[in-house]
Structures are given as structure tokens and as C-alpha cells.
Design an enzyme around this catalytic site. Sequence first.
Site, mmCIF file in Angstrom:
data_model
loop_
_atom_site.group_PDB
_atom_site.id
_atom_site.type_symbol
_atom_site.label_atom_id
_atom_site.label_comp_id
_atom_site.label_asym_id
_atom_site.label_seq_id
_atom_site.Cartn_x
_atom_site.Cartn_y
_atom_site.Cartn_z
ATOM 1 N N TYR A 110 0.846 -1.194 0.000
ATOM 2 C CA TYR A 110 0.000 0.000 0.000
ATOM 3 C C TYR A 110 0.880 1.242 0.000
ATOM 4 O O TYR A 110 2.047 1.220 0.386
ATOM 5 C CB TYR A 110 -0.962 0.006 1.191
ATOM 6 C CG TYR A 110 -0.479 0.715 2.431
ATOM 7 C CD1 TYR A 110 -0.724 2.075 2.627
ATOM 8 C CD2 TYR A 110 0.205 0.028 3.430
ATOM 9 C CE1 TYR A 110 -0.295 2.727 3.770
ATOM 10 C CE2 TYR A 110 0.632 0.666 4.573
ATOM 11 C CZ TYR A 110 0.382 2.025 4.738
ATOM 12 O OH TYR A 110 0.812 2.666 5.876
ATOM 13 N N LYS A 181 4.424 0.195 2.353
ATOM 14 C CA LYS A 181 4.740 -1.124 2.908
ATOM 15 C C LYS A 181 4.304 -2.228 1.943
ATOM 16 O O LYS A 181 3.416 -2.026 1.103
ATOM 17 C CB LYS A 181 4.033 -1.319 4.248
ATOM 18 C CG LYS A 181 4.527 -0.379 5.343
ATOM 19 C CD LYS A 181 3.796 -0.614 6.648
ATOM 20 C CE LYS A 181 4.411 0.226 7.749
ATOM 21 N NZ LYS A 181 4.216 1.657 7.557
ATOM 22 N N PHE A 202 -2.662 0.766 13.050
ATOM 23 C CA PHE A 202 -2.634 -0.534 12.377
ATOM 24 C C PHE A 202 -1.215 -0.917 11.950
ATOM 25 O O PHE A 202 -0.769 -2.047 12.154
ATOM 26 C CB PHE A 202 -3.561 -0.486 11.161
ATOM 27 C CG PHE A 202 -3.574 -1.742 10.331
ATOM 28 C CD1 PHE A 202 -4.488 -2.747 10.582
ATOM 29 C CD2 PHE A 202 -2.677 -1.902 9.271
ATOM 30 C CE1 PHE A 202 -4.504 -3.898 9.803
ATOM 31 C CE2 PHE A 202 -2.680 -3.039 8.493
ATOM 32 C CZ PHE A 202 -3.596 -4.049 8.760
ATOM 33 N N ASP A 203 -0.493 0.014 11.356
ATOM 34 C CA ASP A 203 0.871 -0.254 10.875
ATOM 35 C C ASP A 203 1.791 -0.691 12.008
ATOM 36 O O ASP A 203 2.496 -1.697 11.917
ATOM 37 C CB ASP A 203 1.462 0.996 10.221
ATOM 38 C CG ASP A 203 0.717 1.423 8.984
ATOM 39 O OD1 ASP A 203 -0.513 1.585 9.059
ATOM 40 O OD2 ASP A 203 1.363 1.605 7.941
ATOM 41 N N THR A 204 1.793 0.101 13.086
ATOM 42 C CA THR A 204 2.663 -0.200 14.219
ATOM 43 C C THR A 204 2.328 -1.555 14.818
ATOM 44 O O THR A 204 3.225 -2.358 15.110
ATOM 45 C CB THR A 204 2.526 0.890 15.295
ATOM 46 O OG1 THR A 204 2.880 2.161 14.738
ATOM 47 C CG2 THR A 204 3.435 0.600 16.474
#
Length: 405
Positions: A110, A181, A202-204
Amino acid sequence: MDTRAATEPAPRVLDTAARLASVDIVIPVLNEERALPGCVRTLASFLDDGFPLPWRITIVDNGSTDATWPIATALAGQFERVHARRIDVRGRGAALRTAWRDSPADIVAYMDVDLSTDLDALFPLVAAVASGHSKIAIGTRLAHSARTRRSLRRELVSRAYNALLRYGFGAGFSDAQCGFKAARTDVVRPLMDKVEDNGWFFDTELLLLAEHNGLRVHEVPVDWIEDMDSRVRVVRTAIDDLKGLARLAWSMSTGRARVEVTRSEPAPRHPDAVVARPRAVTLAKFTSFAAIGVFSVILYTLTYLPLREFWPPATANLGALVLAGILNTEANRRWTFGRVRRSTMHLRAAVLFVANYALTTAAVLAVPPHAGRPAEVGAVVGTYVLLIAMRFTALDRWVFSRTRN
């Protein structure tokens, strides 16, 4: 020997189409009618010009109230390899979760709709995952070779946040929140079953869970230019991230963050290699760390209470942290980590002390004066306990996860 014939590639090397991994690049959007058309056209043109893997672009509209969705459907009709879908739940995490779960591609990725990250980093990002070397790859704006242009406030907030992850959780990555990512689809799906956040955290959460379960995260330095029309609300996002870190620290410390994922183990390639025996790590290290942590909390509390009778909260907190921190560091150096050099241990302890003091002081000052001494002590001690738990997850990341089968 015919040198020319020997250097020409064999037919099976040229015929690689059947072995190429496919890539699905997701663009989450919320009220992005201005930025979306230019993003998709630029990205599609870039991929058409020579991206070496099969690809498609997926636009995920998660609750837009402007013309974003009609524009997304029009773009999907205009470009053969552009798809659009809409969900009712807002949040970048919700958009990625939905698209990545249903994607038919081998690799899911994304990027942000503003294309802040230069597209030249896209293939290096995907290649690390496609090769099998890493399961997840991320762009980083904080590496020495990265080149960025953004406001001082966002730079400071980003560096402080990632320092907290590095020294509090033992994170091996440098930039959790860069919107760039990629991951193996079959690996990221079981991880998402454990990810609870649907927003910016969400990413972390995904990255910390990946490292917690022994997966390699590859970093690619990127060129990045801040878009001043960003939808990120820095202060609110920072508060939500701290709440998420507290929740995740508890999950890791209780064992609920374990995920059954496929990961390769190092093995010798040479048939006659003499391999060293793996270093055994016993439960004794965790028992030692936990016992020292409990002692530190008790010592901190018993020190803070009498100091608070004479000093204001911030000063009393400083005195208690100095005493508890020195004893905690030296005890762990002697009995938990054993071979760690004194200079290395004390350097990390100094960084952790600054972070601990900032967070515990913020917690105690946030308590209203009329709440009373019990509420004040509960807030500062509770924050200190949380920080001890975060250090425990760092020990689990760096010691236990590297040696378990």
C-alpha cells in the site's frame, strides 16, 4: 569451449513468467476527490513503464462523503488493472485489512494517495518480499540515506514515537508509520487476525506483532515530501497510538500476541559445514527480569510517597525514578543480561530514563488536583508499571523470539 554459448542464458532462465509473484497495491482513500485521479494515473503510468512483476491497483474508499467514490469507479473503468471497492468502516487499517484479506495477489502493498514517497523505491520494497528474504518490507524516512522534506513538528513527533518503539519494545525497524509497505499475503493474513486497530496504529501493531513472532522486516530508505493537505491529525493520532501501545504491551506480556506464521530458519548451505550449537535461553532470564521489575515498582512507590510530602509531583517522580532506575539497570546487567557491556546497558538505560520520566510526569500532571493523592499515585505508578511491561516485551523480542523453535 564456445565462450559465447556458455555465457548465453538458457531458455528456462528466460521463461520466468510462470514464477513471477503478483503484486496488489492498495490505495486507501477518505474524501480524496482532489488527489485520487492524479495518484492513480501517475502510479499506473509508472508501473506500465517497466515494473517487472504482474500488478494491479486497488482503491479502497472507506466512508468518503465527497466525490471520491464516483471518481474511483470511473478510474476502475478507465484502467484495466485498476479496481475499486467501498467499505463503510473508516480508518486506514480497516481499508488495508479488507483489501489484503480478499486480494488474489502473492504480495500485498500500500501507499498513500498523496504519493509523498518517491515511486523509485517501490521495486526495491517489493523485491525484498518477492525474493523470500523478508516477509514484510517497509519504507523508512529516518534512515541515514533517506531524503525527506517535512515540517519540524512532524519530524520531532515521528522520531520520538519511533524511539519509544525502539527502546520500549526493542523494535528493529526505524519508521513504523511511513505509508509505504509490502508483505507476503499468506504471512500477513494470520497476523491481521491479531491486529485490533482499524486506524493509524494498524501499521505499528502489525510490525510489532511480526517481529514479536520472529519475522524479518526489511527497510528501504525513501525520498519523501510532506503533503500539507494530509488528513493526519498529529495530536489525536499520537494519543491513540499510546493507547494502542499499552494494549499491545499487555497482549505480548500475557502471550496472546503469538501467531502461527511460516518463517524460514537459518541453515547451512555447504554440505560439510560445521555448525555451532544454538545458545540455550532458559526461563531463568524472564524470571529474573520479572522479579527485578516487581522490586523496582515497589521501590519506586515507596520512594515516591515520602518524597511527595516535601516536593511537587514532577520532582518527586524524578527522585523516585533515579533511585529505582539505577538499581533496576544494575540488577538486570548483573543477573538478567549477564554479558552485556556496562557502557551499552547504561546508554540504553539513559535513553529509557528520559522516556520514562516524560511519560510518568505527563501522567501525574494530567490528574486534576481535586482527585486526591490516591489517584495521583495510581496514575504515576500505573504508568511506571506499563513501562516495565514494555521493557519485558523488548526482552522477549530480543532474547526469546530468536531462540525458540
